[in-house]
Motif scaffolding. Structure first.
Motif, PDB file in Angstrom:
ATOM      1  N   GLU A   1      -5.628   6.327   8.233  1.00  0.00           N
ATOM      2  CA  GLU A   1      -4.578   6.749   7.298  1.00  0.00           C
ATOM      3  C   GLU A   1      -5.132   7.661   6.209  1.00  0.00           C
ATOM      4  OE1 GLU A   1      -1.630   2.880   7.599  1.00  0.00           O
ATOM      5  OE2 GLU A   1      -2.900   3.142   5.840  1.00  0.00           O
ATOM      6  N   GLU A   2      -6.344   7.363   5.779  1.00  0.00           N
ATOM      7  CA  GLU A   2      -6.941   8.161   4.702  1.00  0.00           C
ATOM      8  C   GLU A   2      -7.527   9.473   5.221  1.00  0.00           C
ATOM      9  OE1 GLU A   2      -7.174   7.637   1.412  1.00  0.00           O
ATOM     10  OE2 GLU A   2      -6.007   5.796   1.519  1.00  0.00           O
TER      11      GLU A   2
ATOM     12  N   ARG B   1       0.826  -1.211   0.000  1.00  0.00           N
ATOM     13  CA  ARG B   1       0.000   0.000   0.000  1.00  0.00           C
ATOM     14  C   ARG B   1       0.858   1.257   0.000  1.00  0.00           C
ATOM     15  NH1 ARG B   1      -1.955   0.132   4.734  1.00  0.00           N
ATOM     16  NH2 ARG B   1      -3.789   1.372   4.347  1.00  0.00           N
TER      17      ARG B   1
ATOM     18  N   LEU C   1     -13.242   9.865  -8.847  1.00  0.00           N
ATOM     19  CA  LEU C   1     -12.237   8.812  -8.780  1.00  0.00           C
ATOM     20  C   LEU C   1     -12.542   7.832  -7.655  1.00  0.00           C
ATOM     21  CD1 LEU C   1      -9.390   7.653  -9.491  1.00  0.00           C
ATOM     22  CD2 LEU C   1      -8.440   9.337  -7.922  1.00  0.00           C
ATOM     23  N   LYS C   2     -12.478   6.549  -7.972  1.00  0.00           N
ATOM     24  CA  LYS C   2     -12.606   5.499  -6.962  1.00  0.00           C
ATOM     25  C   LYS C   2     -11.254   4.802  -6.879  1.00  0.00           C
ATOM     26  CE  LYS C   2     -15.775   3.284  -4.446  1.00  0.00           C
ATOM     27  NZ  LYS C   2     -16.661   3.999  -3.536  1.00  0.00           N
ATOM     28  N   ARG C   3     -10.604   4.953  -5.738  1.00  0.00           N
ATOM     29  CA  ARG C   3      -9.259   4.372  -5.601  1.00  0.00           C
ATOM     30  C   ARG C   3      -9.333   2.996  -4.941  1.00  0.00           C
ATOM     31  NH1 ARG C   3      -6.647   7.420  -1.602  1.00  0.00           N
ATOM     32  NH2 ARG C   3      -8.748   7.933  -0.961  1.00  0.00           N
TER      33      ARG C   3
ATOM     34  N   ASP D   1     -13.309   6.516   1.773  1.00  0.00           N
ATOM     35  CA  ASP D   1     -13.740   7.106   0.505  1.00  0.00           C
ATOM     36  C   ASP D   1     -15.208   7.526   0.573  1.00  0.00           C
ATOM     37  OD1 ASP D   1     -11.818   7.479  -1.362  1.00  0.00           O
ATOM     38  OD2 ASP D   1     -12.407   5.828  -2.677  1.00  0.00           O
TER      39      ASP D   1
ATOM     40  N   LYS E   1      -7.366   1.405  11.202  1.00  0.00           N
ATOM     41  CA  LYS E   1      -6.067   1.806  10.627  1.00  0.00           C
ATOM     42  C   LYS E   1      -6.265   2.289   9.189  1.00  0.00           C
ATOM     43  CE  LYS E   1      -1.444  -0.161   9.629  1.00  0.00           C
ATOM     44  NZ  LYS E   1      -1.153   0.131   8.288  1.00  0.00           N
TER      45      LYS E   1
ATOM     46  N   THR F   1      -6.684  -0.590  -3.692  1.00  0.00           N
ATOM     47  CA  THR F   1      -5.311  -0.920  -3.293  1.00  0.00           C
ATOM     48  C   THR F   1      -4.629  -1.873  -4.270  1.00  0.00           C
ATOM     49  OG1 THR F   1      -6.176  -0.803  -1.056  1.00  0.00           O
ATOM     50  CG2 THR F   1      -3.957  -1.662  -1.283  1.00  0.00           C
TER      51      THR F   1
ATOM     52  N   ARG G   1      -4.781  10.398  -1.964  1.00  0.00           N
ATOM     53  CA  ARG G   1      -6.067  10.916  -2.438  1.00  0.00           C
ATOM     54  C   ARG G   1      -5.938  12.164  -3.333  1.00  0.00           C
ATOM     55  NH1 ARG G   1      -9.917  14.480   0.004  1.00  0.00           N
ATOM     56  NH2 ARG G   1     -11.985  14.089  -0.867  1.00  0.00           N
ATOM     57  N   LYS G   2      -5.278  13.197  -2.807  1.00  0.00           N
ATOM     58  CA  LYS G   2      -5.248  14.469  -3.550  1.00  0.00           C
ATOM     59  C   LYS G   2      -4.427  14.365  -4.825  1.00  0.00           C
ATOM     60  CE  LYS G   2      -6.491  17.340   0.266  1.00  0.00           C
ATOM     61  NZ  LYS G   2      -6.031  17.886   1.530  1.00  0.00           N
TER      62      LYS G   2
ATOM     63  N   SER H   1     -12.059  -5.293  -1.805  1.00  0.00           N
ATOM     64  CA  SER H   1     -10.785  -5.984  -1.676  1.00  0.00           C
ATOM     65  C   SER H   1     -10.921  -7.240  -0.821  1.00  0.00           C
ATOM     66  CB  SER H   1      -9.770  -5.040  -1.036  1.00  0.00           C
ATOM     67  OG  SER H   1      -8.487  -5.533  -1.232  1.00  0.00           O
TER      68      SER H   1
ATOM     69  N   ASP I   1      -4.486   3.146  -6.307  1.00  0.00           N
ATOM     70  CA  ASP I   1      -3.970   4.307  -5.590  1.00  0.00           C
ATOM     71  C   ASP I   1      -2.451   4.186  -5.452  1.00  0.00           C
ATOM     72  OD1 ASP I   1      -3.456   6.430  -3.990  1.00  0.00           O
ATOM     73  OD2 ASP I   1      -4.532   5.694  -2.237  1.00  0.00           O
TER      74      ASP I   1
ATOM     75  N   ASN J   1       0.303   4.203   1.327  1.00  0.00           N
ATOM     76  CA  ASN J   1       0.411   4.866   2.636  1.00  0.00           C
ATOM     77  C   ASN J   1       1.519   4.250   3.491  1.00  0.00           C
ATOM     78  OD1 ASN J   1      -1.626   6.732   2.248  1.00  0.00           O
ATOM     79  ND2 ASN J   1      -3.214   5.385   3.037  1.00  0.00           N
ATOM     80  N   ASP J   2       1.588   2.915   3.499  1.00  0.00           N
ATOM     81  CA  ASP J   2       2.612   2.229   4.293  1.00  0.00           C
ATOM     82  C   ASP J   2       4.003   2.546   3.749  1.00  0.00           C
ATOM     83  OD1 ASP J   2       0.667   1.075   5.836  1.00  0.00           O
ATOM     84  OD2 ASP J   2       0.664  -0.829   4.760  1.00  0.00           O
TER      85      ASP J   2
END
Lengths: 232, 333
Positions: free
Chosen positions: B57-58, A56, A146-148, B282, B53, A150, A129-130, B304, A125, A58-59
């Motif tokens: 994060e988002e 991911r 937009l639909k993100r 989202d 989590k 993983t 987001r931005k 997912s 993603d 973010n990680d």
């Protein structure tokens, strides 16, 4: 294999490991292959280096900021936005370091000129987001919704359940969807949509010749996992 | 003179320190004022932590997240106290207990009260739970049968045209809706319905599975997460026996059921909890963009999944290729 040869091989491996001893390489590259499999392959190529493959964005970003690894391997656009890593190698497929992006839709072609602010497009993603919203806007005159997701395979339910009118993927990734699903996919190429595939970044003001050498020498299987067939 | 200068310098230092402290406090205050307050209502546990989590994060750049962990005995007044303290713009409710608690709170509100929008997840057949809730949407916890079927077909590399399901009546609606999506993938669902109430399901499950295999010639079995049909006795005496004899792949929704010692499930498809949190985040952003109005937003399927394979069975019975295992999250040996 003779005892002497084994000892020499062992010494070479130890020396190679010593070269990488202090090096951490962080990898974020969305693919259908699980991160632990990519990690195992890369570990074989860079003996002694500490390699972590993240699933991911973010990680990956959080850990990179925290640990400041010697090198990162990720999508070229991610590296360009990171700032503190200089691109030293670009992954290439059939001689080119860029790849074409396409819209994949079901049953009906999704004409890029017909996209409105209400059109929902799905995408992996890889920028947050931005920045993802800015990235997708660069392809169209009007920014769609937009639909993100993983993972690459998470894009399929968006089409199955009509949650998006199309998904934006690289041309290379189309085969995965066609092999996995029986949906009637329609591929629409986007004009001027060449995006860098993958790159190796080395921390600014540092050199890591061992890492460069190891990545250039990656085997075909590992390269294929990263969507390339050579590094230059 | 020197003393006076030293004292002057001390004063200057103190003033600078005070300014810095005030500046810091103001920055914190401005930042927290700029963020929208959000309330999460949930129980404690690993799966819940992972969802939080993924969400945090988002959302953390735009939301101040208040995590309210409830116990079995938590009642509406405790929730009301949290809502008064946090004044949330939106609430995220994790699992049936949190949803029921919030529903009770909503029912006690006067007609004219402002309704806090909610996103609910991790509940069983969540669309039914949300039917009589206002300004509410959510994400199903059940993995769609089409998602499980398509994933297993791709990994095992086998033909799956007909999927048999032995289920209780309460799941008929979910299975009926799934059929439409499965047809798009050329997969036909063949259901075998059992009554919602019964004393001994063992012979009923056995009969159902036999019919699906012999009469309907199904290529695979999808096992619903229903504790009444999945007891230690039925697993031992019916399900495992069926898996051994039929030699057709069995899709399950619980990790333990692909344990090779049971020799039951071939492929488990579970929710990816961190990704579920991101998906909920989202939705939260969408609702914020819509001025905190859920406005008929439908309950979404989870996007997912986490895939686990029973390797001995997959290898010995279905000859799975090594390269197909590369996109499986966990291989149980």
């Amino acid at each position: 294999m003779g005892k002497r040869v084994r000892i020499i091989m062992h010494i070479i491996c130890c020396a190679w490991g010593f070269l990488f001893a202090a090096d951490k390489i962080y990898v974020f590259y969305p693919t259908t292959v699980r991160p632990q499999v990519v990690q195992q392959n890369l570990l074989k190529a860079c003996l002694g280096a500490e390699i972590i493959v993240f699933a991911r964005y973010n990680d990956f970003i959080a850990k990179t900021v925290l640990d400041s690894p010697a090198a990162v391997i990720t999508k070229t656009i991610v590296l360009e936005q990171m700032g503190n890593y200089a691109i030293k190698l670009n992954g290439a497929f059939k001689g080119t370091t860029d790849e074409q992006y396409v819209i994949l839709s079901v049953n009906e072609k999704l004409d890029p000129t017909m996209i409105t602010a209400e059109t929902m497009i799905g995408m992996i993603d890889f920028l947050g987001r931005k920045e993802m919203a800015a990235f997708i806007s660069s392809f169209f005159t009007i920014s769609p919704k937009l639909k993100r997701v993983t993972k690459i395979e998470d894009l399929l339910p968006l089409l199955t359940f009509n949650m998006s009118q199309g998904i934006l993927i690289s041309e290379r990734e189309v085969s995965y969807f066609k092999q996995t699903s029986n949906l009637n996919f329609i591929v629409t190429a986007l004009a001027k949509s060449k995006v860098g595939i993958v790159a190796l970044g080395i921390k600014n003001n540092t050199t890591s010749p061992e890492i460069l050498k190891a990545i250039k020498g990656l085997d075909n299987e590992t390269n294929a996992m990263l969507g390339v067939d050579q590094w230059k | 003179m020197e003393m006076r200068m030293r004292r002057h310098s001390m004063n200057l230092k103190q003033i600078v320190h005070w300014y810095l402290l005030v500046f810091l406090l103001m920055s914190i205050a401005v930042e927290s004022f700029a963020k929208e307050p959000m309330l999460i209502v949930r129980r404690s546990g690993k799966d819940f932590d992972e969802v939080v989590k993924g969400m945090t994060e988002e959302l953390s750049t735009d939301f101040t997240i208040h995590d309210f962990i409830i116990a079995k005995e938590t009642e509406v007044p405790a929730l009301v106290a949290q809502i008064k303290a946090v004044n949330p713009k939106i609430a995220v409710l994790l699992d049936n207990q949190s949803i029921s608690l919030f529903k009770k709170y909503q029912n006690e509100l006067p007609e004219t009260a402002k309704i806090i929008p909610t996103v609910s997840l991790m509940g069983i057949l969540i669309d039914r739970l949300l039917k009589d809730m206002k300004n509410a949407t959510g994400i199903f916890y059940e993995i769609p049968i089409v998602t499980s079927g398509v994933n297993m077909r791709a990994v095992l590399g086998v033909r799956i045209k007909k999927v048999g399901i032995v289920h209780r009546k309460f799941m008929s609606d979910f299975i009926g809706k799934s059929s439409t999506y499965c047809e798009k993938e050329n997969i036909k669902i063949v259901p075998y319905e059992l009554p919602d109430k019964g004393d001994d399901y063992t012979p009923l499950i056995k009969k159902g599975l036999k019919q699906l295999l012999k009469k309907d010639s199904v290529d695979a079995i999808w096992v619903p997460n229903d504790n009444t049909l999945l007891t230690p006795v039925t697993i031992r005496d019916v399900w495992s026996q069926f898996a051994k004899e039929s030699k057709i792949p069995v899709i399950v929704g619980v990790e333990i059921l692909v344990n090779p010692t049971l020799d039951f499930g071939t492929f488990a498809v579970l929710p990816d909890h961190i990704a579920l949190g991101s998906q909920a985040a989202d939705m939260v952003y969408d609702i914020m963009d819509n001025d905190w109005d859920v406005a008929g937003r439908p309950v979404e399927p989870p996007l997912s999944v986490y895939k686990i394979i029973n390797l001995p069975q997959a290898k010995n019975v279905f000859r799975v290729k090594d390269e197909n295992l590369r996109n499986v999250d966990r291989i149980v040996k």
